[in-house]
Write a protein that holds these residues in place. Structure first.
Motif, PDB file in Angstrom:
ATOM      1  N   GLN A  42       0.698  -1.102  -0.149  1.00  0.00           N
ATOM      2  CA  GLN A  42      -0.126   0.003  -0.099  1.00  0.00           C
ATOM      3  C   GLN A  42       1.498   0.809   0.381  1.00  0.00           C
ATOM      4  OE1 GLN A  42      -3.543  -0.189  -0.207  1.00  0.00           O
ATOM      5  NE2 GLN A  42      -3.260  -2.219  -0.753  1.00  0.00           N
ATOM      6  N   ALA A  43       0.670   2.443  -0.717  1.00  0.00           N
ATOM      7  CA  ALA A  43       2.011   3.474  -1.349  1.00  0.00           C
ATOM      8  C   ALA A  43       1.958   3.992   0.286  1.00  0.00           C
ATOM      9  CB  ALA A  43       1.035   4.635  -1.839  1.00  0.00           C
ATOM     10  N   ASP A  44       0.710   4.312   0.987  1.00  0.00           N
ATOM     11  CA  ASP A  44       1.331   5.440   1.990  1.00  0.00           C
ATOM     12  C   ASP A  44       2.122   4.585   3.633  1.00  0.00           C
ATOM     13  OD1 ASP A  44       0.240   7.058   4.583  1.00  0.00           O
ATOM     14  OD2 ASP A  44      -0.917   5.587   5.377  1.00  0.00           O
ATOM     15  N   ALA A  45       1.804   3.141   3.745  1.00  0.00           N
ATOM     16  CA  ALA A  45       2.289   2.409   4.390  1.00  0.00           C
ATOM     17  C   ALA A  45       4.243   2.164   3.537  1.00  0.00           C
ATOM     18  CB  ALA A  45       2.265   0.486   5.004  1.00  0.00           C
ATOM     19  N   ALA A  46       4.283   1.743   2.020  1.00  0.00           N
ATOM     20  CA  ALA A  46       5.413   2.253   2.206  1.00  0.00           C
ATOM     21  C   ALA A  46       6.326   3.218   1.704  1.00  0.00           C
ATOM     22  CB  ALA A  46       5.452   1.842   0.172  1.00  0.00           C
ATOM     23  N   GLN A  47       5.787   4.195   1.777  1.00  0.00           N
ATOM     24  CA  GLN A  47       6.528   5.346   1.499  1.00  0.00           C
ATOM     25  C   GLN A  47       6.508   5.972   2.991  1.00  0.00           C
ATOM     26  OE1 GLN A  47       3.184   8.271   1.029  1.00  0.00           O
ATOM     27  NE2 GLN A  47       5.009  10.383   0.948  1.00  0.00           N
ATOM     28  N   LYS A  48       5.760   5.730   4.007  1.00  0.00           N
ATOM     29  CA  LYS A  48       6.121   5.950   6.080  1.00  0.00           C
ATOM     30  C   LYS A  48       7.791   4.833   5.698  1.00  0.00           C
ATOM     31  CE  LYS A  48       1.727   7.405   7.353  1.00  0.00           C
ATOM     32  NZ  LYS A  48       0.864   7.139   8.754  1.00  0.00           N
ATOM     33  N   ILE A  49       7.330   3.705   5.310  1.00  0.00           N
ATOM     34  CA  ILE A  49       8.602   3.284   5.734  1.00  0.00           C
ATOM     35  C   ILE A  49      10.194   3.195   5.541  1.00  0.00           C
ATOM     36  CG2 ILE A  49       9.527   0.807   5.955  1.00  0.00           C
ATOM     37  CD1 ILE A  49       6.966  -0.253   5.998  1.00  0.00           C
ATOM     38  N   GLN A  50      10.096   4.000   3.844  1.00  0.00           N
ATOM     39  CA  GLN A  50      10.616   4.200   3.383  1.00  0.00           C
ATOM     40  C   GLN A  50      11.280   5.530   3.844  1.00  0.00           C
ATOM     41  OE1 GLN A  50      12.499   2.980   0.747  1.00  0.00           O
ATOM     42  NE2 GLN A  50      14.100   4.384   1.037  1.00  0.00           N
ATOM     43  N   GLN A  51       9.926   6.716   4.747  1.00  0.00           N
ATOM     44  CA  GLN A  51      10.791   7.877   5.314  1.00  0.00           C
ATOM     45  C   GLN A  51      12.080   7.678   6.047  1.00  0.00           C
ATOM     46  OE1 GLN A  51       7.348   9.927   5.397  1.00  0.00           O
ATOM     47  NE2 GLN A  51       7.351  10.799   3.598  1.00  0.00           N
ATOM     48  N   ALA A  52      10.860   6.098   7.497  1.00  0.00           N
ATOM     49  CA  ALA A  52      11.535   6.288   8.777  1.00  0.00           C
ATOM     50  C   ALA A  52      13.174   5.162   8.066  1.00  0.00           C
ATOM     51  CB  ALA A  52      11.058   5.403   8.789  1.00  0.00           C
ATOM     52  N   LYS A  53      13.507   4.820   7.114  1.00  0.00           N
ATOM     53  CA  LYS A  53      14.321   3.718   6.344  1.00  0.00           C
ATOM     54  C   LYS A  53      15.735   5.224   6.413  1.00  0.00           C
ATOM     55  CE  LYS A  53      13.181  -0.452   4.901  1.00  0.00           C
ATOM     56  NZ  LYS A  53      13.721  -0.975   3.489  1.00  0.00           N
ATOM     57  N   ASP A  54      15.051   6.100   5.326  1.00  0.00           N
ATOM     58  CA  ASP A  54      16.057   7.546   5.120  1.00  0.00           C
ATOM     59  C   ASP A  54      16.462   8.413   6.177  1.00  0.00           C
ATOM     60  OD1 ASP A  54      16.122   6.349   2.924  1.00  0.00           O
ATOM     61  OD2 ASP A  54      14.332   8.044   2.032  1.00  0.00           O
ATOM     62  N   MET A  55      15.417   8.438   7.205  1.00  0.00           N
ATOM     63  CA  MET A  55      15.897   9.569   8.418  1.00  0.00           C
ATOM     64  C   MET A  55      16.719   8.523   9.049  1.00  0.00           C
ATOM     65  SD  MET A  55      13.147  10.759  11.174  1.00  0.00           S
ATOM     66  CE  MET A  55      12.484   9.466  12.086  1.00  0.00           C
ATOM     67  N   ALA A  56      16.576   7.187   9.515  1.00  0.00           N
ATOM     68  CA  ALA A  56      17.893   6.078  10.291  1.00  0.00           C
ATOM     69  C   ALA A  56      19.051   6.582   9.645  1.00  0.00           C
ATOM     70  CB  ALA A  56      17.307   5.260  10.717  1.00  0.00           C
ATOM     71  N   GLN A  57      19.526   6.485   8.819  1.00  0.00           N
ATOM     72  CA  GLN A  57      20.221   6.290   7.460  1.00  0.00           C
ATOM     73  C   GLN A  57      21.275   5.110   8.127  1.00  0.00           C
ATOM     74  OE1 GLN A  57      22.416  10.431   8.397  1.00  0.00           O
ATOM     75  NE2 GLN A  57      20.945  11.235   7.342  1.00  0.00           N
ATOM     76  N   HIS A  70       6.267   1.815  12.395  1.00  0.00           N
ATOM     77  CA  HIS A  70       5.408   1.926  11.417  1.00  0.00           C
ATOM     78  C   HIS A  70       5.450   0.132  10.808  1.00  0.00           C
ATOM     79  CE1 HIS A  70       5.784   6.168  10.350  1.00  0.00           C
ATOM     80  NE2 HIS A  70       7.131   6.239  10.927  1.00  0.00           N
ATOM     81  N   ALA A  71       6.050  -0.106  11.043  1.00  0.00           N
ATOM     82  CA  ALA A  71       6.118  -2.110  10.466  1.00  0.00           C
ATOM     83  C   ALA A  71       4.569  -2.533  11.291  1.00  0.00           C
ATOM     84  CB  ALA A  71       7.533  -3.050  10.750  1.00  0.00           C
ATOM     85  N   VAL A  72       5.160  -2.333  13.097  1.00  0.00           N
ATOM     86  CA  VAL A  72       3.745  -2.526  13.632  1.00  0.00           C
ATOM     87  C   VAL A  72       2.859  -2.451  13.195  1.00  0.00           C
ATOM     88  CG1 VAL A  72       3.301  -2.636  15.822  1.00  0.00           C
ATOM     89  CG2 VAL A  72       5.549  -2.909  15.497  1.00  0.00           C
ATOM     90  N   ALA A  73       2.537  -1.179  11.983  1.00  0.00           N
ATOM     91  CA  ALA A  73       1.033  -0.684  12.030  1.00  0.00           C
ATOM     92  C   ALA A  73       0.417  -1.209  11.384  1.00  0.00           C
ATOM     93  CB  ALA A  73       1.423   0.851  12.238  1.00  0.00           C
ATOM     94  N   THR A  74       1.638  -1.807  10.413  1.00  0.00           N
ATOM     95  CA  THR A  74       1.210  -1.828   9.041  1.00  0.00           C
ATOM     96  C   THR A  74       1.254  -3.723   9.198  1.00  0.00           C
ATOM     97  OG1 THR A  74       2.297  -0.726   7.758  1.00  0.00           O
ATOM     98  CG2 THR A  74       1.704  -2.560   6.550  1.00  0.00           C
TER      99      THR A  74
END
Length: 137
Positions: A42-57, A70-74
């Motif tokens: 789902q676009a919303d889940a994928a976007q939130k997960i990618q943003q979190a990955k990017d932020m964590a570096q 985000h993973a737990v919510a999905t």
């Protein structure tokens, strides 16, 4: 003092030590992972997960703090459907319950696809250290 909603790493380890997580048949494992893959697509889940990955570096602790909620919510609705808790320990328990089915090529393929959608190499390595090796058959 404020308790974290999704649990700390030590709480996850305590969870594994104190409770026997649910088990899955091969059919349940395959169905659950397919359901999770649909949710992760789902676009919303994928976007939130990618943003979190990017932020964590790549920082494993930041990944646990930013990505796992985000993973737990999905994953939560599917986890509870199969008897797991909809929290961070539930995600780890679910991933552990998949391990006995790694010999099944279909389960292994869809599980690898699922893990690739929300886990990073850093989290995968950290989880490998936390989980016992899969039982041999």
């Amino acid at each position: 003092y404020q308790r974290r909603v999704h649990g700390t790493l030590s709480e996850c380890l305590f969870f594994f030590a104190m409770q026997a997580p649910p088990t899955l048949t091969s059919e349940q494992a395959l169905a659950a992972v397919k359901e999770i893959n649909v949710a992760l697509d789902q676009a919303d889940a994928a976007q939130k997960i990618q943003q979190a990955k990017d932020m964590a570096q790549g920082n494993p602790m930041m990944l646990m703090a930013t990505l796992m909620p985000h993973a737990v919510a999905t994953l939560g609705p599917t986890l509870t459907k199969y008897g797991f808790t909809a929290d961070q320990p539930g995600v780890f328990a679910f991933l552990g319950a998949l391990r006995p089915h790694e010999h099944n090529s279909e389960v292994a393929a869809v599980a690898a696809e699922m893990k690739g959608k929300f886990l990073t190499p850093e989290l995968t390595a950290m989880m490998a250290m936390m989980m016992p090796p899969p039982a041999t058959q």
